[in-house]
Design a protein around this motif. Structure first.
Motif, PDB file in Angstrom:
ATOM      1  N   GLU A   1      -1.992  25.650   0.894  1.00 56.81           N
ATOM      2  CA  GLU A   1      -1.487  26.800   0.148  1.00 56.81           C
ATOM      3  C   GLU A   1      -0.187  27.338   0.737  1.00 56.81           C
ATOM      4  N   GLU A   2       0.117  26.941   1.979  1.00 56.87           N
ATOM      5  CA  GLU A   2       1.365  27.370   2.614  1.00 56.87           C
ATOM      6  C   GLU A   2       2.538  26.489   2.200  1.00 56.87           C
ATOM      7  N   GLY A   3       2.240  25.344   1.598  1.00 57.31           N
ATOM      8  CA  GLY A   3       3.300  24.450   1.163  1.00 57.31           C
ATOM      9  C   GLY A   3       3.062  23.026   1.623  1.00 57.31           C
ATOM     10  N   PRO A   4       3.928  22.106   1.206  1.00 55.87           N
ATOM     11  CA  PRO A   4       3.793  20.698   1.586  1.00 55.87           C
ATOM     12  C   PRO A   4       4.560  20.357   2.849  1.00 55.87           C
ATOM     13  N   ASP A   5       4.174  19.253   3.466  1.00 56.72           N
ATOM     14  CA  ASP A   5       4.965  18.704   4.562  1.00 56.72           C
ATOM     15  C   ASP A   5       6.185  18.005   3.977  1.00 56.72           C
ATOM     16  N   ALA A   6       7.266  18.009   4.720  1.00 57.41           N
ATOM     17  CA  ALA A   6       8.478  17.311   4.290  1.00 57.41           C
ATOM     18  C   ALA A   6       8.403  15.859   4.761  1.00 57.41           C
ATOM     19  N   PRO A   7       8.486  14.906   3.842  1.00 53.22           N
ATOM     20  CA  PRO A   7       8.428  13.501   4.268  1.00 53.22           C
ATOM     21  C   PRO A   7       9.729  13.062   4.918  1.00 53.22           C
ATOM     22  N   GLU A   8       9.631  12.133   5.851  1.00 51.12           N
ATOM     23  CA  GLU A   8      10.812  11.527   6.458  1.00 51.12           C
ATOM     24  C   GLU A   8      11.009  10.170   5.800  1.00 51.12           C
ATOM     25  N   LEU A   9      12.029  10.071   4.944  1.00 58.03           N
ATOM     26  CA  LEU A   9      12.237   8.880   4.142  1.00 58.03           C
ATOM     27  C   LEU A   9      13.649   8.358   4.286  1.00 58.03           C
ATOM     28  N   SER A  10      13.768   7.050   4.169  1.00 57.62           N
ATOM     29  CA  SER A  10      15.073   6.408   4.088  1.00 57.62           C
ATOM     30  C   SER A  10      15.351   6.061   2.635  1.00 57.62           C
ATOM     31  N   ALA A  11      16.602   5.802   2.319  1.00 59.97           N
ATOM     32  CA  ALA A  11      16.967   5.440   0.957  1.00 59.97           C
ATOM     33  C   ALA A  11      16.243   4.165   0.534  1.00 59.97           C
ATOM     34  N   GLY A  12      15.946   4.081  -0.757  1.00 60.72           N
ATOM     35  CA  GLY A  12      15.210   2.937  -1.282  1.00 60.72           C
ATOM     36  C   GLY A  12      13.888   3.383  -1.855  1.00 60.72           C
ATOM     37  N   THR A  13      12.949   2.468  -1.927  1.00 57.73           N
ATOM     38  CA  THR A  13      11.631   2.759  -2.495  1.00 57.73           C
ATOM     39  C   THR A  13      10.584   2.786  -1.400  1.00 57.73           C
ATOM     40  N   SER A  14       9.765   3.823  -1.392  1.00 56.07           N
ATOM     41  CA  SER A  14       8.719   3.995  -0.392  1.00 56.07           C
ATOM     42  C   SER A  14       7.427   4.437  -1.054  1.00 56.07           C
ATOM     43  N   VAL A  15       6.309   4.093  -0.411  1.00 51.13           N
ATOM     44  CA  VAL A  15       5.001   4.598  -0.823  1.00 51.13           C
ATOM     45  C   VAL A  15       4.677   5.815   0.038  1.00 51.13           C
ATOM     46  N   VAL A  16       4.456   6.960  -0.616  1.00 52.54           N
ATOM     47  CA  VAL A  16       4.166   8.206   0.088  1.00 52.54           C
ATOM     48  C   VAL A  16       2.739   8.622  -0.236  1.00 52.54           C
ATOM     49  N   GLU A  17       1.919   8.731   0.787  1.00 49.95           N
ATOM     50  CA  GLU A  17       0.534   9.187   0.633  1.00 49.95           C
ATOM     51  C   GLU A  17       0.485  10.697   0.853  1.00 49.95           C
ATOM     52  N   VAL A  18      -0.049  11.426  -0.129  1.00 48.05           N
ATOM     53  CA  VAL A  18      -0.072  12.891  -0.062  1.00 48.05           C
ATOM     54  C   VAL A  18      -1.518  13.366  -0.188  1.00 48.05           C
ATOM     55  N   THR A  19      -2.021  14.051   0.834  1.00 46.13           N
ATOM     56  CA  THR A  19      -3.390  14.540   0.848  1.00 46.13           C
ATOM     57  C   THR A  19      -3.429  16.036   0.570  1.00 46.13           C
ATOM     58  N   ASN A  20      -4.343  16.443  -0.306  1.00 41.07           N
ATOM     59  CA  ASN A  20      -4.534  17.864  -0.583  1.00 41.07           C
ATOM     60  C   ASN A  20      -5.404  18.464   0.518  1.00 41.07           C
ATOM     61  N   ASN A  21      -4.758  19.174   1.446  1.00 40.26           N
ATOM     62  CA  ASN A  21      -5.468  19.827   2.548  1.00 40.26           C
ATOM     63  C   ASN A  21      -5.740  21.298   2.263  1.00 40.26           C
ATOM     64  N   ALA A  22      -5.504  21.711   1.021  1.00 41.26           N
ATOM     65  CA  ALA A  22      -5.746  23.097   0.639  1.00 41.26           C
ATOM     66  C   ALA A  22      -7.235  23.301   0.336  1.00 41.26           C
ATOM     67  N   ASP A  23      -7.596  24.542   0.029  1.00 38.41           N
ATOM     68  CA  ASP A  23      -8.983  24.874  -0.295  1.00 38.41           C
ATOM     69  C   ASP A  23      -9.224  24.906  -1.798  1.00 38.41           C
ATOM     70  N   LYS A  24      -8.221  24.521  -2.573  1.00 37.85           N
ATOM     71  CA  LYS A  24      -8.370  24.516  -4.023  1.00 37.85           C
ATOM     72  C   LYS A  24      -7.527  23.387  -4.610  1.00 37.85           C
TER      73      LYS A  24
ATOM     74  N   TYR B   1      -5.176  17.553  -8.207  1.00 36.37           N
ATOM     75  CA  TYR B   1      -6.325  16.831  -7.662  1.00 36.37           C
ATOM     76  C   TYR B   1      -7.011  17.691  -6.606  1.00 36.37           C
ATOM     77  N   LYS B   2      -8.252  17.348  -6.293  1.00 37.86           N
ATOM     78  CA  LYS B   2      -9.144  18.238  -5.552  1.00 37.86           C
ATOM     79  C   LYS B   2      -8.857  18.238  -4.049  1.00 37.86           C
ATOM     80  N   PRO B   3      -9.344  19.288  -3.348  1.00 40.44           N
ATOM     81  CA  PRO B   3      -9.208  19.333  -1.886  1.00 40.44           C
ATOM     82  C   PRO B   3      -9.820  18.091  -1.244  1.00 40.44           C
ATOM     83  N   GLY B   4      -9.114  17.556  -0.280  1.00 43.04           N
ATOM     84  CA  GLY B   4      -9.590  16.379   0.431  1.00 43.04           C
ATOM     85  C   GLY B   4      -9.205  15.070  -0.216  1.00 43.04           C
ATOM     86  N   GLU B   5      -8.745  15.108  -1.465  1.00 46.52           N
ATOM     87  CA  GLU B   5      -8.355  13.876  -2.145  1.00 46.52           C
ATOM     88  C   GLU B   5      -6.914  13.502  -1.798  1.00 46.52           C
TER      89      GLU B   5
END
Length: 291
Positions: free
Chosen positions: A187-210, A251-255
């Motif tokens: 609920e405080e916000g997302p983490d900023a990913p560290e990415l290089s130019a091009g195509t990347s797979v970014v995994e994002v987990t919902n660590n919020a309570d909702k 999507y739900k918390p923990g997913e």
């Protein structure tokens, strides 16, 4: 398997296929011990989707054939002139696109989906014209449907123009796609990913309570995220204040959601969104992509 490994496998598979077409000598050179693992790798489990006015144009795996169960990379490329997204659902056996259209004609999409429409698969949020974004779907064998409900300039949903399409997932057990970067959001916000130019797979987990969703944007020079909402309220008139680069709906918390981003060097925002008392609440975090 990372995105870069997927591409390496696709190229290796293409070489193998071209070799099979040589009637004079279709045997690979070298012994099995001399062949690399990339050469022996199967083609990646990929579905390429082109977004246009007003259709989803689907192409099977990079090397042809049917997408299979397991981790399925779905690439969405917007070759139209309007914003598009893709709501994805899995249909109960025996149900068809006609059933979906009949249901929406009666309900206009209000209320919960019917029991024969499983809306648990991840969706693709907005993709701007000229952009490509993707998601990794944990696919099961069966029939799926894609729908676009974005409104046109007159407020008519793209679905009413015929923007809907089914696709089949065949039996199989595609390997897991490993992320290049893993981040989370609260609920405080997302983490900023560290990415290089091009195509990347970014995994994002919902660590919020909702439940919450996440999307990526590149703001126009001098624009603020609040300008995006105003632009939509005015019916998308004039130049868009941002480019939409994909993401996924709530999507739900923990997913966890696995997304693919194709970015050039520049400054971007990742935005976590939660439903608040007065509507959606957006929490942006800026990040920079290096060349």
């Amino acid at each position: 398997m990372t995105y870069r490994a997927l591409i390496a496998a696709a190229l290796a598979g293409a070489l193998l296929i071209s070799g099979c077409g040589n009637e004079s000598d279709d045997s690979p050179t070298g012994t099995p011990e001399e062949m690399t693992s990339e050469e022996a790798a199967p083609p990646p489990n990929v579905l390429n989707v082109t977004l246009t006015e007003f259709a989803f144009q689907l192409e099977g795996q990079i090397l042809g054939g049917q997408a299979t169960a397991g981790d399925l990379l779905i690439n969405f490329t917007n070759k139209g002139v309007q914003l598009h997204h893709a709501i994805i659902g899995k249909l109960e056996e025996g149900k068809t696109l006609k059933d979906v259209r009949n249901y929406l004609a009666k309900t206009r999409g209000e209320g919960k989906p019917p029991p024969w429409f499983d809306d648990k698969p991840l969706d693709m949020t907005l993709v701007s014209p000229g952009r490509t974004a993707g998601l990794i779907l944990d696919a099961e064998e069966g029939t799926y449907v894609m729908l676009c409900f974005m409104p046109d300039a007159e407020g008519v949903p793209h679905f009413d123009h015929g923007m809907s399409q089914t696709f089949e997932i065949g039996p199989g057990e595609a390997p897991a796609v490993e992320p290049d970067v893993s981040i989370g959001f609260t609920e405080e916000g997302p983490d900023a990913p560290e990415l290089s130019a091009g195509t990347s797979v970014v995994e994002v987990t919902n660590n919020a309570d909702k439940p919450g969703e996440v999307f990526f944007v590149k703001l126009a020079e001098g624009a603020k995220l609040s300008d995006v909402g105003k632009w939509f309220e005015k019916g998308q008139k004039g130049k868009a204040p941002a480019e939409f680069l994909g993401g996924t709906h709530s999507y739900k918390p923990g997913e966890t959601a696995k997304l693919t981003l194709t970015l050039e060097p520049g400054t971007y925002q990742i935005v976590a969104t939660f439903e608040g008392k007065k509507g959606p609440e957006d929490i942006p975090v800026e990040f920079t992509v290096e060349g």
